[in-house]
Each structure stands twice: as structure tokens, then as C-alpha cells.
Design an enzyme around this catalytic site. Structure first.
Site, mmCIF file in Angstrom:
data_model
loop_
_atom_site.group_PDB
_atom_site.id
_atom_site.type_symbol
_atom_site.label_atom_id
_atom_site.label_comp_id
_atom_site.label_asym_id
_atom_site.label_seq_id
_atom_site.Cartn_x
_atom_site.Cartn_y
_atom_site.Cartn_z
ATOM 1 N N LYS A 44 0.563 5.003 6.986
ATOM 2 C CA LYS A 44 0.038 5.858 5.843
ATOM 3 C C LYS A 44 0.511 7.044 5.768
ATOM 4 O O LYS A 44 1.270 7.562 6.671
ATOM 5 C CB LYS A 44 -1.386 5.947 5.911
ATOM 6 C CG LYS A 44 -2.189 4.515 5.871
ATOM 7 C CD LYS A 44 -2.271 3.771 4.539
ATOM 8 C CE LYS A 44 -2.580 2.394 4.677
ATOM 9 N NZ LYS A 44 -2.610 1.489 3.881
ATOM 10 N N SER B 8 0.754 -1.139 -0.105
ATOM 11 C CA SER B 8 -0.098 -0.097 0.044
ATOM 12 C C SER B 8 0.952 1.358 -0.068
ATOM 13 O O SER B 8 0.234 2.322 -0.349
ATOM 14 C CB SER B 8 -0.940 0.065 1.297
ATOM 15 O OG SER B 8 -0.289 0.197 2.312
#
Length: 191
Positions: free
Chosen positions: A95, A52
Site C-alpha cells: 500500500k 488494489s
């Protein structure tokens, strides 16, 4: 007289051994306490699982997370943060911060808008196909952050209600240094 000297020598040896054992145990206790304090308050090792955050971070990368910086300053846009996933114990996400407290985030036609202005950034390399909950304007509270993975089409992030907005107290720290693989060792670029 000889017997007395022998007894004194024996006492000295046993006292020396006792002091050595106490000294060793004290040393081990100090090392364990220092390690606990460093891991709990300063930094900890973590690894990346999944794609990701490609191309910035890859599956299998090992990182040191800086847990100290956010004790003295607020997270900034584009910082790479680590936070727990609310539905799975001992699972953490990594993230990039896109939206800051008080801002309104919206994704339209693959473009991220912050307070109505297109965000200039170079981390997401693909046009986003799924806008999730950011298809409509999302206004962040005073302690909320909107995060995205760099691999936007293969990331579960703030667009997904399972992750949602990240509260300040959920942030464990900021990804700081990549320590593995050896060919990629170095301080991570955030801004």
C-alpha cells in the site's frame, strides 16, 4: 621404487580431490550465507496479487522490496510499502503511505484531509465511496502510518479495521524495482 611413486601419485590425486570437494562445499556455504543475508537484510522479491494498487502496480507484477532504506531513514508520505497482514500467515499487503506519525487523517466526501488540510495527491484516480474508520478523524501515534491502495474503491487498507494503522516495526520494506513483466521493468515512482 615404482610402487612408491605409484603410492605418492595416488595420494596426490586423492588429496587434490579432497581439496576440490572442500573448496566446493565452502563456496556453496558462502553463496547460501550471502543469499540469506541479502534476503533478510537488504531486499527480497515479492509479487502483486490483486488490483488494489492499480494503476501503479498490476496483478502479477514482480517487485524487489528494499529492506535497507528504512534502517537509516523514516518512511515518507507516498512511499509504497510492504507489511504483513495480521490475520493470515505468509500474506503481505502493499500500500501507499498517506498519513504519517502524529498526523490526523480524515476522509470527507472522497477527499483526504491531513491535519484539516486537503491532501494534494495524484495516486487515487477515483472518488472514494467508502471512508471506513477515516470518516471520523484518526490521530496517528508516534510510530503509526495510515495507508491506502491506489485503487481506492477496491482496496483493503487502513480504512478497514482488519488492516488498521500500520506500526513502524511492521513495515518490511519499500517497493523499489519492478522486475516483471519485462515491458514494465524499472524503479518505482513514490513521490
Amino acid at each position: 621404487m615404482e610402487n612408491f611413486e605409484y603410492e605418492e601419485e595416488k595420494k596426490d590425486r586423492s588429496g587434490g580431490i579432497f581439496r576440490e570437494i572442500v573448496s566446493f562445499l565452502l563456496y556453496v556455504a558462502v553463496v547460501v550465507a550471502a543469499t540469506f543475508l541479502i534476503i533478510h537484510f537488504v531486499g527480497q522479491r515479492t509479487y502483486v496479487s490483486g488490483s488494489s494498487m492499480e494503476n501503479t502496480l498490476s496483478d502479477g507484477d514482480n517487485l524487489i522490496v528494499d529492506k535497507l532504506t528504512y534502517r537509516f531513514s523514516d518512511p515518507k508520505r507516498f512511499d509504497i510499502i510492504v507489511f504483513p497482514f495480521q490475520y493470515e500467515e505468509d500474506t503481505y499487503f502493499i500500500k501507499r503511505i498517506i498519513g504519517l506519525p502524529g498526523e490526523t487523517v480524515q476522509i470527507t466526501d472522497g477527499t483526504i484531509y491531513i491535519d484539516g488540510e486537503a491532501l494534494e495527491e495524484s495516486y487515487g484516480r477515483q472518488v472514494m465511496r467508502d471512508f471506513g474508520m477515516a470518516e471520523d478523524p484518526v490521530t496517528l501515534g508516534e510510530d503509526e502510518y495510515f495507508v491506502l491502495g491506489d485503487n481506492r474503491n477496491d482496496s483493503t487498507d487502513s480504512r478497514d479495521p482488519a488492516v488498521g494503522l500500520i506500526h513502524r516495526d511492521q513495515i518490511i520494506g519499500r517497493a523499489w524495482i519492478r522486475i516483471w513483466p519485462l515491458s514494465k521493468i524499472g524503479i518505482l515512482r513514490h513521490q
